[in-house]
Design an enzyme around this catalytic site. Structure first.
Site, mmCIF file in Angstrom:
data_model
loop_
_atom_site.group_PDB
_atom_site.id
_atom_site.type_symbol
_atom_site.label_atom_id
_atom_site.label_comp_id
_atom_site.label_asym_id
_atom_site.label_seq_id
_atom_site.Cartn_x
_atom_site.Cartn_y
_atom_site.Cartn_z
ATOM 1 N N HIS A 235 0.845 -1.190 0.000
ATOM 2 C CA HIS A 235 0.000 0.000 0.000
ATOM 3 C C HIS A 235 0.880 1.239 0.000
ATOM 4 C CE1 HIS A 235 0.910 0.739 4.285
ATOM 5 N NE2 HIS A 235 0.779 -0.575 4.450
ATOM 6 N N CYS B 172 4.283 -4.873 6.169
ATOM 7 C CA CYS B 172 3.720 -4.505 4.871
ATOM 8 C C CYS B 172 4.802 -3.948 3.948
ATOM 9 C CB CYS B 172 2.619 -3.464 5.038
ATOM 10 S SG CYS B 172 1.085 -4.125 5.719
#
Length: 193
Positions: free
Chosen positions: A155, A168
């Site tokens: 992201h 992440c």
């Protein structure tokens, strides 16, 4: 059990091998325990050829892959083919393909020490333009694409030039937008390094 599930189970079993020279231990998918990964024991497609080949293709297409944190390169023409993502933790780069054609490369920030982004073969299974972390105080995850059932995704986010996330893979905002438009649920994700 599907063939993909069998492949993942077999691959996870292989990650139990130890490498004496392994300085940091990536997390095994699906657990909170750090497990050293023996590179020679991982399936060929995980560790041999994807990232080095992608680096060479990026140099041929874009002239260089030497970029400052937050920079990316994007091709001017995008073929109509399925997308595929290759993440290289060693170089802190992501490569995006459409079919066999490299269409983008970007700097990333993967998981920091103790929260390493897991190596392996994955598939995107959830996408949200305005995603939020359930684990970390509802932290924003713009253009989130979840590929790990433990909550790990790629992201848009801060890119300091080194691994700094909780697992992440952070991307530049504009690159995350472009990538979001190319992928679908089922898009292949390979993480090496």
């Amino acid at each position: 059990m599907t063939s993909i599930a069998r492949l993942r189970l077999a691959a996870l079993a292989l990650t139990a091998g130890l490498l004496a020279s392994c300085a940091t231990a990536p997390k095994q998918a699906g657990t909170g325990n750090a497990v050293p990964v023996a590179q020679a024991q991982l399936p060929y497609e995980w560790t041999h050829g994807h990232a080095p080949r992608a680096t060479k293709e990026a140099q041929a297409l874009f002239g260089t892959v030497a970029m400052k944190p937050g920079q990316y390169r994007w091709a001017t023409t995008i073929p109509d083919a399925p997308a595929r993502v290759i993440i290289d933790r060693m170089q802190q780069l992501m490569f995006v393909y459409k079919g066999d054609t490299l269409v983008g490369v970007t700097t990333i920030s993967s998981g920091k020490k103790g929260k390493e982004t897991p190596l392996g073969y994955w598939k995107v299974f959830r996408k949200q333009v305005k995603g939020f972390s359930r684990k970390y105080d509802n932290a924003p995850m713009p253009y989130m694409q979840m590929y790990d059932p433990m909550g790990i995704a790629f992201h848009a986010g801060a890119l300091p030039g080194y691994p700094a996330s909780h697992g992440c893979v952070r991307l530049p905002l504009e690159f995350a937008k472009k990538l979001y438009g190319l992928t679908t649920n089922g898009t292949e994700v390979v993480i090496e390094g």
